[in-house]
Design a protein around this motif. Structure first.
Motif, PDB file in Angstrom:
ATOM      1  N   TYR A 254      30.822  37.895  51.267  1.00  0.00           N
ATOM      2  CA  TYR A 254      31.481  36.767  51.151  1.00  0.00           C
ATOM      3  C   TYR A 254      33.042  36.941  50.494  1.00  0.00           C
ATOM      4  O   TYR A 254      32.828  37.802  49.624  1.00  0.00           O
ATOM      5  N   VAL A 255      33.745  36.377  51.078  1.00  0.00           N
ATOM      6  CA  VAL A 255      35.154  36.702  50.722  1.00  0.00           C
ATOM      7  C   VAL A 255      35.707  35.344  49.920  1.00  0.00           C
ATOM      8  O   VAL A 255      35.436  34.246  50.693  1.00  0.00           O
ATOM      9  N   SER A 256      36.674  35.260  49.081  1.00  0.00           N
ATOM     10  CA  SER A 256      37.155  34.301  48.439  1.00  0.00           C
ATOM     11  C   SER A 256      38.509  34.641  47.939  1.00  0.00           C
ATOM     12  O   SER A 256      38.873  35.618  47.371  1.00  0.00           O
ATOM     13  N   LEU A 257      39.666  33.649  48.063  1.00  0.00           N
ATOM     14  CA  LEU A 257      40.866  33.750  47.863  1.00  0.00           C
ATOM     15  C   LEU A 257      40.832  33.793  46.271  1.00  0.00           C
ATOM     16  O   LEU A 257      40.405  32.964  45.810  1.00  0.00           O
ATOM     17  N   ASP A 258      41.739  34.770  45.643  1.00  0.00           N
ATOM     18  CA  ASP A 258      42.216  34.874  44.554  1.00  0.00           C
ATOM     19  C   ASP A 258      43.549  34.649  44.131  1.00  0.00           C
ATOM     20  O   ASP A 258      44.776  35.192  44.279  1.00  0.00           O
ATOM     21  N   ARG A 259      43.773  33.255  43.947  1.00  0.00           N
ATOM     22  CA  ARG A 259      45.006  32.612  43.710  1.00  0.00           C
ATOM     23  C   ARG A 259      45.852  33.167  42.680  1.00  0.00           C
ATOM     24  O   ARG A 259      47.113  32.991  42.637  1.00  0.00           O
ATOM     25  N   SER A 260      45.323  33.339  41.639  1.00  0.00           N
ATOM     26  CA  SER A 260      45.972  34.016  40.647  1.00  0.00           C
ATOM     27  C   SER A 260      46.706  35.093  40.650  1.00  0.00           C
ATOM     28  O   SER A 260      47.957  35.396  40.244  1.00  0.00           O
ATOM     29  N   THR A 261      46.406  36.043  41.566  1.00  0.00           N
ATOM     30  CA  THR A 261      47.495  37.046  41.857  1.00  0.00           C
ATOM     31  C   THR A 261      48.609  36.751  42.760  1.00  0.00           C
ATOM     32  O   THR A 261      49.537  37.140  42.794  1.00  0.00           O
ATOM     33  N   VAL A 262      48.232  35.723  43.835  1.00  0.00           N
ATOM     34  CA  VAL A 262      49.664  35.104  44.409  1.00  0.00           C
ATOM     35  C   VAL A 262      50.449  34.629  43.352  1.00  0.00           C
ATOM     36  O   VAL A 262      51.764  34.943  43.317  1.00  0.00           O
ATOM     37  N   ASP A 263      49.834  33.803  42.658  1.00  0.00           N
ATOM     38  CA  ASP A 263      50.549  33.107  41.463  1.00  0.00           C
ATOM     39  C   ASP A 263      51.513  34.141  40.756  1.00  0.00           C
ATOM     40  O   ASP A 263      52.610  34.153  40.371  1.00  0.00           O
ATOM     41  N   GLN A 264      50.795  35.320  40.200  1.00  0.00           N
ATOM     42  CA  GLN A 264      51.430  36.132  39.325  1.00  0.00           C
ATOM     43  C   GLN A 264      52.712  37.026  40.253  1.00  0.00           C
ATOM     44  O   GLN A 264      53.551  37.162  39.475  1.00  0.00           O
ATOM     45  N   TYR A 265      52.204  37.355  41.339  1.00  0.00           N
ATOM     46  CA  TYR A 265      53.530  38.001  42.122  1.00  0.00           C
ATOM     47  C   TYR A 265      54.372  37.322  42.848  1.00  0.00           C
ATOM     48  O   TYR A 265      55.462  37.872  43.167  1.00  0.00           O
ATOM     49  N   LEU A 266      53.897  36.309  43.314  1.00  0.00           N
ATOM     50  CA  LEU A 266      54.673  35.441  44.409  1.00  0.00           C
ATOM     51  C   LEU A 266      55.453  34.472  43.511  1.00  0.00           C
ATOM     52  O   LEU A 266      56.499  34.209  43.144  1.00  0.00           O
ATOM     53  N   THR A 267      54.478  33.440  43.029  1.00  0.00           N
ATOM     54  CA  THR A 267      55.199  32.233  42.277  1.00  0.00           C
ATOM     55  C   THR A 267      55.880  32.499  41.401  1.00  0.00           C
ATOM     56  O   THR A 267      56.855  31.858  40.942  1.00  0.00           O
ATOM     57  N   HIS A 268      55.612  33.580  40.449  1.00  0.00           N
ATOM     58  CA  HIS A 268      56.305  33.977  39.036  1.00  0.00           C
ATOM     59  C   HIS A 268      57.043  35.263  39.446  1.00  0.00           C
ATOM     60  O   HIS A 268      57.192  36.078  38.669  1.00  0.00           O
ATOM     61  N   PHE A 269      57.601  35.356  40.517  1.00  0.00           N
ATOM     62  CA  PHE A 269      58.183  36.657  41.107  1.00  0.00           C
ATOM     63  C   PHE A 269      59.341  36.838  39.893  1.00  0.00           C
ATOM     64  O   PHE A 269      59.598  38.194  39.640  1.00  0.00           O
ATOM     65  N   TRP A 270      60.124  35.868  39.750  1.00  0.00           N
ATOM     66  CA  TRP A 270      61.485  36.186  38.847  1.00  0.00           C
ATOM     67  C   TRP A 270      61.095  36.436  37.613  1.00  0.00           C
ATOM     68  O   TRP A 270      61.509  37.512  36.807  1.00  0.00           O
ATOM     69  N   GLN A 271      59.936  35.993  36.862  1.00  0.00           N
ATOM     70  CA  GLN A 271      59.384  36.075  35.544  1.00  0.00           C
ATOM     71  C   GLN A 271      58.929  37.728  35.396  1.00  0.00           C
ATOM     72  O   GLN A 271      58.904  38.347  34.426  1.00  0.00           O
ATOM     73  N   ASN A 272      58.431  38.142  36.551  1.00  0.00           N
ATOM     74  CA  ASN A 272      57.864  39.375  36.765  1.00  0.00           C
ATOM     75  C   ASN A 272      58.665  40.757  37.020  1.00  0.00           C
ATOM     76  O   ASN A 272      58.516  41.696  36.406  1.00  0.00           O
ATOM     77  N   LEU A 273      59.842  40.517  37.519  1.00  0.00           N
ATOM     78  CA  LEU A 273      61.056  41.455  37.741  1.00  0.00           C
ATOM     79  C   LEU A 273      61.173  41.922  36.380  1.00  0.00           C
ATOM     80  O   LEU A 273      61.775  42.962  36.298  1.00  0.00           O
TER      81      LEU A 273
END
Lengths: 95, 95
Positions: free
Chosen positions: A76-95
């Motif tokens: 069974y598979v489920s989405l890990d939204r925190s990874t999307v949030d870390q690298y996409l949603t907070h892209f600028w903060q991450n750079l």
DNA sequence: AATATAGTTCAAATGTTTTTGAACTATGTA
DNA sequence: TACATAGTTCAAAAACATTTGAACTATATT
């Protein structure tokens, strides 16, 4: 490691994982469903072979975009939204 | 077009563009600078050949991540943050 | 005019990702 | 026990991305 940081390697994995139409569809599908699904069910919806499915789920998992757990024969598979949030949603903060 | 929308094609282009260490470095560099730079200058900083630079700038431009304009012999590049915002920062809204 | 510099284009070479089918493991069902 | 089903692994093939150098265009400098 040629000159990149650890952070960049994880980041690249995430972007590579999302840079494919099948995998992006899988993410979309998991997002709208919002509950666990088996690899087989997703494979049917995406019209891909089980081998190809297995490959794509591995890439998504190694990028940290999905989490999985086995119940008897099924995975069974489920989405890990925190990874999307870390690298996409907070892209600028991450750079 | 096999079954994807226009939006997905643009989205895939953005993720493919970001799924490469050199291009991600270019984006980083442009972001911290916050003013226009020539392709040549970026190429030197990244330690890549001009041919390779030309290739990577084309990919970034086709993804809409940079805008360019020529002044005499030189091509100046700047970051288009709105594309990042549309596809990354607002990823969930876009799905 | 001659030479230099910035960038592009092309085709070949190389490297990486994706798909495929066959063989496999593990679990479930008759 | 025999057969079916869910998923993995492997190696080969196919598809795609990246790098390279040479030849090119356009602009600048002497």
């Amino acid at each position: 490691m040629t000159q990149q940081t650890q952070t960049t390697e994880a980041e690249i994995k995430v972007f590579k994982a999302l840079a494919d139409p099948i995998r992006l569809e899988i993410i979309r599908y998991l997002n709208q469903l919002d509950h666990e699904v088996s690899c087989g069910e997703i494979g049917q919806v995406m019209h891909i072979s089980k081998t190809s499915g297995s490959y794509h789920f591995k890439i998504l998992q190694e990028a940290g975009l999905i989490t999985t757990h086995k119940v008897a024969r099924e995975k069974y598979v489920s989405l890990d939204r925190s990874t999307v949030d870390q690298y996409l949603t907070h892209f600028w903060q991450n750079l």
